[in-house]
Design an enzyme around this catalytic site. Sequence first.
Site, PDB file in Angstrom:
ATOM      1  N   CYS A 232       0.875  -1.168   0.000  1.00  0.00           N
ATOM      2  CA  CYS A 232       0.000   0.000   0.000  1.00  0.00           C
ATOM      3  C   CYS A 232       0.914   1.220   0.000  1.00  0.00           C
ATOM      4  CB  CYS A 232      -0.847   0.055   1.268  1.00  0.00           C
ATOM      5  SG  CYS A 232      -1.862  -1.394   1.496  1.00  0.00           S
TER       6      CYS A 232
ATOM      7  N   ARG B 224       1.316   1.552  -5.991  1.00  0.00           N
ATOM      8  CA  ARG B 224       1.432   0.595  -4.886  1.00  0.00           C
ATOM      9  C   ARG B 224       0.081   0.016  -4.475  1.00  0.00           C
ATOM     10  NH1 ARG B 224       6.277   0.930  -2.236  1.00  0.00           N
ATOM     11  NH2 ARG B 224       5.343  -0.053  -0.422  1.00  0.00           N
TER      12      ARG B 224
ATOM     13  N   ASN C 166       1.243   0.194   6.034  1.00  0.00           N
ATOM     14  CA  ASN C 166       1.588  -0.675   4.915  1.00  0.00           C
ATOM     15  C   ASN C 166       2.354  -1.847   5.495  1.00  0.00           C
ATOM     16  OD1 ASN C 166       2.426  -1.791   2.432  1.00  0.00           O
ATOM     17  ND2 ASN C 166       4.314  -0.606   2.512  1.00  0.00           N
ATOM     18  N   GLY C 167       1.886  -3.065   5.238  1.00  0.00           N
ATOM     19  CA  GLY C 167       2.559  -4.247   5.769  1.00  0.00           C
ATOM     20  C   GLY C 167       1.520  -5.264   6.190  1.00  0.00           C
TER      21      GLY C 167
ATOM     22  N   GLU D 221       8.090 -21.918 -17.998  1.00  0.00           N
ATOM     23  CA  GLU D 221       7.990 -20.505 -17.646  1.00  0.00           C
ATOM     24  C   GLU D 221       9.199 -19.717 -18.177  1.00  0.00           C
ATOM     25  OE1 GLU D 221       5.811 -18.553 -16.889  1.00  0.00           O
ATOM     26  OE2 GLU D 221       6.758 -16.832 -15.940  1.00  0.00           O
TER      27      GLU D 221
ATOM     28  N   LYS E 215       8.950 -16.535 -20.837  1.00  0.00           N
ATOM     29  CA  LYS E 215       9.531 -15.204 -20.593  1.00  0.00           C
ATOM     30  C   LYS E 215      10.388 -14.787 -21.781  1.00  0.00           C
ATOM     31  CE  LYS E 215       7.504 -14.117 -18.039  1.00  0.00           C
ATOM     32  NZ  LYS E 215       6.458 -14.575 -17.225  1.00  0.00           N
TER      33      LYS E 215
ATOM     34  N   HIS F  39      11.949 -38.489 -28.179  1.00  0.00           N
ATOM     35  CA  HIS F  39      10.728 -38.855 -28.901  1.00  0.00           C
ATOM     36  C   HIS F  39      10.427 -37.875 -30.023  1.00  0.00           C
ATOM     37  CE1 HIS F  39      10.189 -41.951 -25.976  1.00  0.00           C
ATOM     38  NE2 HIS F  39      10.281 -41.066 -24.999  1.00  0.00           N
TER      39      HIS F  39
ATOM     40  N   LYS G 184      -1.448  -6.272 -20.063  1.00  0.00           N
ATOM     41  CA  LYS G 184      -1.801  -6.965 -18.831  1.00  0.00           C
ATOM     42  C   LYS G 184      -3.304  -6.879 -18.599  1.00  0.00           C
ATOM     43  CE  LYS G 184       0.807  -7.605 -14.660  1.00  0.00           C
ATOM     44  NZ  LYS G 184       1.730  -8.619 -15.174  1.00  0.00           N
TER      45      LYS G 184
END
Length: 609
Positions: free
Chosen positions: A2, A28, A101-102, A481, A485, A504, A604
């Site tokens: 946050c 944030r 924040n946390g 993955e 990327k 194969h 996104k």
Amino acid sequence: MCGIFGCVLCEGNAAPLIRSSLKRLEYRGYDSVGIATIFNGKILVRKDQGKIDDVNALIDLDGMPGSLGIGHTRWATHGAPLKINSHPHGDCTGEIMVVHNGIIENFSELKNELENIDHTFVSKTDTEVIPHLIEQTLKDNPKLSFIEAIQQTLKRLEGSYALAIISSKEPDKIFCARNESPLVLGINGKGVYCASDIPAFLPITNKAVMLNNGELAILSKKGYELKRIQDLSSVQRDPITIEWTSEMAVKHGYPHFMIKEIHEQPETLRNTLRMQDHYLDLLSTFLDRANEVFLVACGTSYHACLAASYMFSKLAFLPTYPVYGSEFVEQHGKSVSIDSTILAVSQSGETADTISSVCCAQQRAATILSLTNVIGSTLTRVSRVYIGTQAGPEIGVAATKTFTSQLSVLAQLALKLSKKRGKISQDEIDCLEEKLLQIPETVDTIVKTQEEKIKAIANKYKDAKVFFFLGRGISTATAYEGRLKLMEIAYIPAIAFPAGESKHGPISLIENGFPVVFICPKDETHKTVIGNIMEMKARGAHIISVIEQGDEEIKSLSEDYIEVPKGIPSVLSPIPFIVPLQLLAYYTALAKGYNPDMPRNLAKSVTVK
Ligand code: F6R
């Protein structure tokens, strides 16, 4: 993640500055916003869910009087993104207000304790225990000063926090404290500021004082005072001059969000590991009861599911079926039933194919569980139970920190389920839990020690026409993955498959100098992977291996190698082993002159609330 901001101004109202500074922290979190100021010795609060501009248009945050105040822009972790959960949070009397924040790990215990002595809580947040605890500490010890009450309260908190606290008992001061969440002070001749991050105040001052873990700060018109939480002894620290431009500051001096987010992983993983036990318990109870479990996701999140299928099988002896969101309806739409459980994994919680799979399963009465980074997203609304991945907003289009956060929640879940089912020994579980806690440190070491080497490898292979990414067992997911990327940001065609499949068919592609990336944790697949490496090498492949430190055998077979620290258990290996491959993709994109934050044809998923 946050954003918090506070200021004590020598002149004028604080609220417009707090609002505009929070805007620069909206990266944030943007679920809700709130401001508290002190005017004529009284606390005023305005807050609501939604983005800052929308909330300001509705409730005129700018119009709040008072030259001192604190504000918060939220990324929901505990409690939905609703007005009631928006910061600031207060005590029973409304005389103490806190922005945070946390994550306070022991908030449930503290909340129970306080509720038993008649404190009334209005939100579902972990933060709300803080003002109540300060209030109670003062009630129990009326002789304590306000800062001593804060000190005693902080000593009872477990977890991470950056805090700004105001009280009508001390109407000229802001009290700040830090433990493992960022907090920085800014000063100029016009006032003193505290913020989660430098961009918040950079347009007004470039003089900053960094707060360290375990420190408190008191802000007033006179300036700032620093103290150690432990004993309230004074700390002397002069401001430094920040040379960043505003644009650089948002990226913390990094040239791209992607590299910033790769570097953030030790912190996001630490946050993820603070996961509330209660949610893991609930989710694992549903999984334990399930007759069949589908792990449904797309892209990077699908790779997390693939890795999770190994975790659930090895740790909890639970068979699960990873399915692409885009295939689920075709493949299982007719057979999914009341006996099925879906665990949907999505960073955004909005990916259309994942959502339509979930809706199809829901119509057929299946149980929907989910894992997402965005609390309040569509996925959280259609799920019976969900867990947040605590990675904070991810701005880079290529998923990096959210992938490792997903993996770490899934590992915690598999361990929880394992405990429930009694499938592996307590000793083994304890050892894995301990190793999981060490992963943030491991990732930190990888980034610190391997980045330059990876940059050189990226430059060496940047003109390759095609890559292979190979692994066995759970490392198959890491290979998939790593390949995604590289393809998505460096535009190099790449092929990934379980290394055992080479013979194969795919091995016929190999010719002299063909780069093959092997993911080689020192687990039960190690010997067979060596066999696969030899097969490739014999046909002229150039081996780039990701190995455990000191793995001389694979080192000697590799043209290039990247080392990760020793002793990582196989089931946890995708978390650290993917990090070099994220860096490899990033530096290859740079070497080819591409912007890794803006891969062509991709965007996104964003949350519409
Ligand atoms: C790759 C990437 C995508 C997403 C996919 C699913 O770097 O970001 O492959 O993983 O579009 O998105 P979420 O997780 O939001 O459902």
